[in-house]
Motif scaffolding. Sequence first.
Motif, PDB file in Angstrom:
ATOM      1  N   GLY A  86      -4.864   6.062   2.079  1.00 34.30           N
ATOM      2  CA  GLY A  86      -4.353   4.542   2.075  1.00 34.30           C
ATOM      3  C   GLY A  86      -4.884   3.970   0.452  1.00 34.30           C
ATOM      4  O   GLY A  86      -5.923   3.582   0.937  1.00 34.30           O
ATOM      5  N   PHE A  87      -3.948   3.070  -0.086  1.00 32.35           N
ATOM      6  CA  PHE A  87      -4.541   2.552  -1.073  1.00 32.35           C
ATOM      7  C   PHE A  87      -3.331   1.325  -2.050  1.00 32.35           C
ATOM      8  O   PHE A  87      -2.589   2.036  -1.453  1.00 32.35           O
ATOM      9  N   ALA A  88      -3.874   0.094  -2.739  1.00 28.82           N
ATOM     10  CA  ALA A  88      -3.317  -1.321  -2.973  1.00 28.82           C
ATOM     11  C   ALA A  88      -2.549  -0.059  -3.938  1.00 28.82           C
ATOM     12  O   ALA A  88      -2.657  -0.307  -5.215  1.00 28.82           O
ATOM     13  N   LEU A  89      -1.000  -0.818  -4.030  1.00 27.41           N
ATOM     14  CA  LEU A  89      -0.625  -0.707  -5.614  1.00 27.41           C
ATOM     15  C   LEU A  89      -0.677  -1.927  -6.503  1.00 27.41           C
ATOM     16  O   LEU A  89      -0.832  -2.947  -5.667  1.00 27.41           O
ATOM     17  N   VAL A  90      -1.268  -1.825  -7.713  1.00 25.30           N
ATOM     18  CA  VAL A  90      -1.608  -3.217  -8.137  1.00 25.30           C
ATOM     19  C   VAL A  90      -0.519  -2.856  -9.214  1.00 25.30           C
ATOM     20  O   VAL A  90      -0.301  -3.920 -10.223  1.00 25.30           O
ATOM     21  N   ASP A  91      -0.634  -2.048 -10.350  1.00 27.17           N
ATOM     22  CA  ASP A  91       0.390  -2.069 -11.390  1.00 27.17           C
ATOM     23  C   ASP A  91       1.837  -1.450 -11.071  1.00 27.17           C
ATOM     24  O   ASP A  91       2.338  -1.088 -10.902  1.00 27.17           O
ATOM     25  N   ALA A  92       2.289  -0.898 -12.191  1.00 27.23           N
ATOM     26  CA  ALA A  92       3.188  -0.559 -11.920  1.00 27.23           C
ATOM     27  C   ALA A  92       4.019   0.917 -12.273  1.00 27.23           C
ATOM     28  O   ALA A  92       4.265   1.425 -12.147  1.00 27.23           O
ATOM     29  N   TYR A 105       0.770  -0.964   0.142  1.00 26.08           N
ATOM     30  CA  TYR A 105      -0.177   0.057  -0.040  1.00 26.08           C
ATOM     31  C   TYR A 105       1.524   0.914  -0.228  1.00 26.08           C
ATOM     32  O   TYR A 105       2.331   0.920   0.828  1.00 26.08           O
ATOM     33  N   LYS A 106       0.135   3.030  -0.504  1.00 26.70           N
ATOM     34  CA  LYS A 106       0.912   3.658  -0.695  1.00 26.70           C
ATOM     35  C   LYS A 106       0.059   4.790  -0.131  1.00 26.70           C
ATOM     36  O   LYS A 106      -1.078   4.456  -0.009  1.00 26.70           O
ATOM     37  N   THR A 107       0.479   5.631   1.459  1.00 24.77           N
ATOM     38  CA  THR A 107      -0.178   6.683   1.211  1.00 24.77           C
ATOM     39  C   THR A 107      -0.083   7.608   1.499  1.00 24.77           C
ATOM     40  O   THR A 107       1.536   8.267   1.663  1.00 24.77           O
ATOM     41  N   ILE A 108      -0.918   8.320   0.682  1.00 28.62           N
ATOM     42  CA  ILE A 108      -0.811  10.579   1.019  1.00 28.62           C
ATOM     43  C   ILE A 108      -1.905  11.208   1.898  1.00 28.62           C
ATOM     44  O   ILE A 108      -2.013  10.614   1.895  1.00 28.62           O
TER      45      ILE A 108
END
Lengths: 74, 74, 74, 74, 74, 74, 74, 74, 74, 74, 74, 74
Positions: free
Chosen positions: K65-71, K7-10
């Motif tokens: 927070g959101f899931a990193l799914v592709d590139a 996950y990434k948080t902004i």
Amino acid sequence: MKDLTVYKTIEITGTSASSIEEALNQGIKRANRSVKNMSWFQLIETRGNIVKGKVHHWQVTMKIGFALVDADEK
Amino acid sequence: MKDLTVYKTIEITGTSASSIEEALNQGIKRANRSVKNMSWFQLIETRGNIVKGKVHHWQVTMKIGFALVDADEK
Amino acid sequence: MKDLTVYKTIEITGTSASSIEEALNQGIKRANRSVKNMSWFQLIETRGNIVKGKVHHWQVTMKIGFALVDADEK
Amino acid sequence: MKDLTVYKTIEITGTSASSIEEALNQGIKRANRSVKNMSWFQLIETRGNIVKGKVHHWQVTMKIGFALVDADEK
Amino acid sequence: MKDLTVYKTIEITGTSASSIEEALNQGIKRANRSVKNMSWFQLIETRGNIVKGKVHHWQVTMKIGFALVDADEK
Amino acid sequence: MKDLTVYKTIEITGTSASSIEEALNQGIKRANRSVKNMSWFQLIETRGNIVKGKVHHWQVTMKIGFALVDADEK
Amino acid sequence: MKDLTVYKTIEITGTSASSIEEALNQGIKRANRSVKNMSWFQLIETRGNIVKGKVHHWQVTMKIGFALVDADEK
Amino acid sequence: MKDLTVYKTIEITGTSASSIEEALNQGIKRANRSVKNMSWFQLIETRGNIVKGKVHHWQVTMKIGFALVDADEK
Amino acid sequence: MKDLTVYKTIEITGTSASSIEEALNQGIKRANRSVKNMSWFQLIETRGNIVKGKVHHWQVTMKIGFALVDADEK
Amino acid sequence: MKDLTVYKTIEITGTSASSIEEALNQGIKRANRSVKNMSWFQLIETRGNIVKGKVHHWQVTMKIGFALVDADEK
Amino acid sequence: MKDLTVYKTIEITGTSASSIEEALNQGIKRANRSVKNMSWFQLIETRGNIVKGKVHHWQVTMKIGFALVDADEK
Amino acid sequence: MKDLTVYKTIEITGTSASSIEEALNQGIKRANRSVKNMSWFQLIETRGNIVKGKVHHWQVTMKIGFALVDADEK
């Protein structure tokens, strides 16, 4: 004697689909089923989950203080 | 000259039976009676008291910043 | 109406050569000369100075909350 | 007697186009117009605004402690 | 086996009209009626209420850690 | 020249069976055996151990600042 | 082997009449007389004293990390 | 007499290419060469450096407490 | 409509051999190459590295807030 | 209805001679004997004791959240 | 595989003239235009500006927070 | 010129069924697919979910710093 009252604090998280206040009220309402003499609360953290780009639930964590009166403060 | 404005911050606690926003608004409304040029606020803490298993009052503590303009910034 | 009471918090440092409690009491005693309706305190920090290898003074910083009642809450 | 001096702390934000030190000095200079016996400061926060990709103003928030000497410590 | 002991921490607020130490002792004394094997404490917060310009009660909040020994750690 | 004095801070934990003040005094007394020119302290943490349901020892952690005067400040 | 280097951190307060940078540099300069292999610093706190309504000294507290190389890491 | 033991706390950073535990153990092992009577540790911060997209070293900062026994507690 | 502006905050570290202000300005200058509408900053941390007993670089970490205006706020 | 679930958080300290993960697992394993519906944990603090210059035990303090389902949330 | 999701948080600040909840919703609504897979939020800070003695806008800063799914997780 | 390098920090959460180290490595590995020049990390928070009384996943949140080299630092 009220002067020597001892309090215990517990930490509860209430949830609501609509507001911070409702989530907190839910937490206190549920705690009231087994904890007596609740006296104060302090809002500790406000989080929530997001579904399809919108807030799905508010999750409000609070501390609740209540007076220990008999032998059952555990 | 606005560029050299100096601000003072005070800490106020407003109360409300219904919501965090109303408690904060109460605090600002009261402060407005004696402090001029209020510019911003920051919510510091949300507490409250519980009576008979329900929230009786929300107590919202805020910092309020205001510009010092004349000789009376105390 | 008591329900809508607004409080202001100030920060005071009291000093004492003997104990934390006395330093805090000194701060409240002095604040009482110009602030009315004091309601609660919170101990924020305990520091002190050392002279010849011994504590010379305790310096206890506290927040004091008091109700704003008339037009003079500044 | 100096030993029992009581101090009050206020929170001030000074601004400057050039440096943190100047912003802090501006805040103290302005406070000096109405608060006497200032004794120490503590830098609390350094913020600022950006205009056209450059720092326009530094905003330095400080606590200032001063001795309460007569009846006017409010 | 002592090496694998698991501890639980609870949060208690004791009160006293005279000192921080007595308020903390009151909290531990009361907790001892229902929690066994208490091992350590940590002072978390010192607050109090003020009546007629003087400290009326000290309210000392502490964490208390105790070993979980049988099936009743709740 | 006093203006350019440099200080070092160390962290010490003193213990006492009776009070926070005594535990802190114990820490400073012991530090005085090898650190000269101690100037100030700040109380950092108050913990303790519990034996048979009563406070056995207070453990008070403090920071101590002292002036570096010769070549041996390590 | 550099990979297993162990560092120690000490806390120093430097003073200066003119700027935060100079106060920090003073602290590092003094520490360099007895600590070798200093590697990094972190600014922890900026305070100062006020005389006659102006900043008299900046007091900058920093942590300094240095590699432990032989037997003298005390 | 053990009851009046005074402790000193130091801050150490250990490094390891493989784990947090090993980095902490490295720090304690190195400290043991010059500090006697180490009694406890507290993990303060876990950082590290990244080389070519992978963790190269873990850097674990800990506080270590040890009893002051003779005249050499500096 | 300006009232509903949404801002994003990023965290940047700027470096300088001479001052905190210059390090912060470097960070903002570099961010300006790809982020538009920067509105404010907040200084988060001031660190640096030491070479041969002197400050080699100041490393100033700041948060920068900027308005999201089109579809590219990522 | 899952949407209105209320959670309680408790604080537990697990111990292990070998790793942070094992100490945390010990704490959760023990809590599971009397608390049902555990849902999440948060690592709060990592401490330990040192014997003869080596880590003797890791002491990992965690918060554990669990859903209150019937009347026994105490 | 869901188990290894990263996950990434902004950090986003939403604004509203009426409530904390609406300001937070505005922030999430705007973020949704360019960030997919948002999973949770945490309220970080509640500030606002005051115009003519009343709250003009609430400014609510949140972490998302959101899931990193592709590139494209940048 | 390396001296004026500007860094950006992002916040990532990695997950693992087995250890803190692996969860952190997962986060860095994934970030490496789109962020170049990663230089350091800092562990911010360790949480996890519990299924059937056991840790199901460790969720480790870290800050990652990387050098901004061309025009794409966003």
